[in-house]
Design a protein around this motif. Structure first.
Motif, PDB file in Angstrom:
ATOM      1  N   UNK A 196       1.079  -1.108  -0.499  1.00 56.71           N
ATOM      2  CA  UNK A 196       0.074   0.050  -0.222  1.00 56.71           C
ATOM      3  C   UNK A 196       0.690   1.475  -0.093  1.00 56.71           C
ATOM      4  N   UNK A 197      -0.098   2.327  -0.403  1.00 52.64           N
ATOM      5  CA  UNK A 197       0.780   3.239  -0.509  1.00 52.64           C
ATOM      6  C   UNK A 197       1.374   3.852   1.600  1.00 52.64           C
ATOM      7  N   UNK A 198       2.199   4.346   1.527  1.00 53.19           N
ATOM      8  CA  UNK A 198       2.590   4.499   2.878  1.00 53.19           C
ATOM      9  C   UNK A 198       2.833   6.692   2.690  1.00 53.19           C
ATOM     10  N   UNK A 199       3.284   6.739   1.464  1.00 54.20           N
ATOM     11  CA  UNK A 199       3.118   8.124   1.144  1.00 54.20           C
ATOM     12  C   UNK A 199       2.894   8.434   0.006  1.00 54.20           C
ATOM     13  N   UNK A 200       2.165   9.535  -0.671  1.00 48.44           N
ATOM     14  CA  UNK A 200       2.324  10.116  -2.065  1.00 48.44           C
ATOM     15  C   UNK A 200       2.191  10.975  -2.753  1.00 48.44           C
ATOM     16  N   UNK A 201       2.379  11.182  -3.863  1.00 48.66           N
ATOM     17  CA  UNK A 201       2.656  12.735  -4.349  1.00 48.66           C
ATOM     18  C   UNK A 201       2.137  12.163  -5.933  1.00 48.66           C
ATOM     19  N   UNK A 202       2.040  13.283  -6.962  1.00 51.85           N
ATOM     20  CA  UNK A 202       1.418  13.279  -7.980  1.00 51.85           C
ATOM     21  C   UNK A 202       1.472  12.413  -8.829  1.00 51.85           C
ATOM     22  N   UNK A 203       3.494  12.528  -8.170  1.00 49.55           N
ATOM     23  CA  UNK A 203       3.577  11.522  -9.632  1.00 49.55           C
ATOM     24  C   UNK A 203       4.615   9.988  -9.136  1.00 49.55           C
ATOM     25  N   UNK A 204       3.877   9.699  -7.891  1.00 50.98           N
ATOM     26  CA  UNK A 204       4.367   8.421  -7.253  1.00 50.98           C
ATOM     27  C   UNK A 204       3.222   7.846  -5.841  1.00 50.98           C
ATOM     28  N   UNK A 205       4.245   6.605  -5.747  1.00 51.21           N
ATOM     29  CA  UNK A 205       4.031   6.553  -4.348  1.00 51.21           C
ATOM     30  C   UNK A 205       5.043   5.452  -3.683  1.00 51.21           C
ATOM     31  N   UNK A 206       4.857   6.158  -2.487  1.00 49.08           N
ATOM     32  CA  UNK A 206       6.264   5.306  -1.826  1.00 49.08           C
ATOM     33  C   UNK A 206       5.263   3.818  -1.215  1.00 49.08           C
ATOM     34  N   UNK A 207       6.163   3.133  -1.803  1.00 47.01           N
ATOM     35  CA  UNK A 207       5.302   1.231  -1.093  1.00 47.01           C
ATOM     36  C   UNK A 207       5.610   1.078   0.389  1.00 47.01           C
TER      37      UNK A 207
END
Length: 249
Positions: free
Chosen positions: A174-185
């Protein structure tokens, strides 16, 4: 004097070129907060359990703590010049190593599809509101959704794939963090269901979903096991880096 940073763009010069998914999330304005010295020569940025130190080492910036501290914090200095300050201010912090991976599309889609099947006895599905609530209630799975205070926040920007066994949530990517260009898994597996290929399957499905939408599925490994999984999935190592882990605040 320590001042809150109201506009993330003010720290862009200090964070420029630092390829960390959590910092992308902060700079986009979606997650986290920061403080700095009066001249904005030194800053501390916090996103979830991660605390980043950038700019000129400053004892007041390094020592600043939010009113409500977290039970676990990972201090990440941009340069080794911060190390002595961190060690002096937080002598109980444990120095450890994390593993970075390049923020570029090096992925073989067919390779990922071969991993994207659930092992016998398990099913894979997309995170929905009911599963979001389940994940938030369990210690082992909480970080799958912990940075999204409500389902509406997760539904707007987050994404996740989970594995079920007899209807029970047992693994997720799942996404721990996200931004317009991606996410941190973020990947978590219930202890009773580890070493069965569930983390790899959930991650592969989430990565394929991200890539189909033009998002980068960022990966940063906390240990050699996670780093090995990342390489298996097609990530290219970008080197090790030192961090400090502080527990029991």
């Amino acid at each position: 004097m320590i001042v809150p940073v109201s506009d993330p763009a003010a720290l862009a010069p200090l964070l420029d070129g630092w390829q960390e998914g959590m910092l992308y999330a902060y700079l986009s304005g979606r997650m986290g907060y920061a403080v700095a010295d009066a001249d904005f020569r030194s800053a501390q940025v916090r996103v979830g359990d991660f605390c980043f130190f950038a700019g000129a080492p400053d004892a007041a910036v390094a020592a600043w703590q939010p009113e409500k501290t977290r039970p676990y914090t990972i201090f990440i200095p941009r340069t080794p010049s911060w190390d002595a300050l961190i060690e002096a201010i937080y002598p109980q912090a444990r120095r450890s190593v994390r593993y970075a991976f390049r923020k570029q599309d090096t992925f073989n889609r067919e390779h990922l599809r071969a991993f994207a099947a659930a092992p016998a006895g398990y099913t894979l599905c997309r995170m929905d509101e009911q599963l979001y609530r389940r994940a938030a209630q369990e210690g082992w799975s909480r970080d799958l959704v912990s940075q999204y205070p409500a389902w509406a926040d997760y539904a707007a920007h987050g994404a996740g794939i989970v594995a079920l066994h007899n209807g029970m949530l047992v693994c997720g990517a799942s996404s721990y963090a996200d931004w317009p260009g991606g996410l941190e898994i973020e990947i978590d597996t219930h202890p009773a269901h580890r070493r069965r290929g569930l983390a790899r399957a959930c991650a592969a499905v989430l990565m394929l979903d991200c890539l189909s939408r033009g998002l980068h599925p960022s990966w940063d490994a906390a240990n050699p096991i996670s780093a090995h999984l990342a390489r298996t999935l097609g990530y290219v190592p970008a080197g090790k880096y030192a961090v400090y882990e502080l527990a029991g605040q």
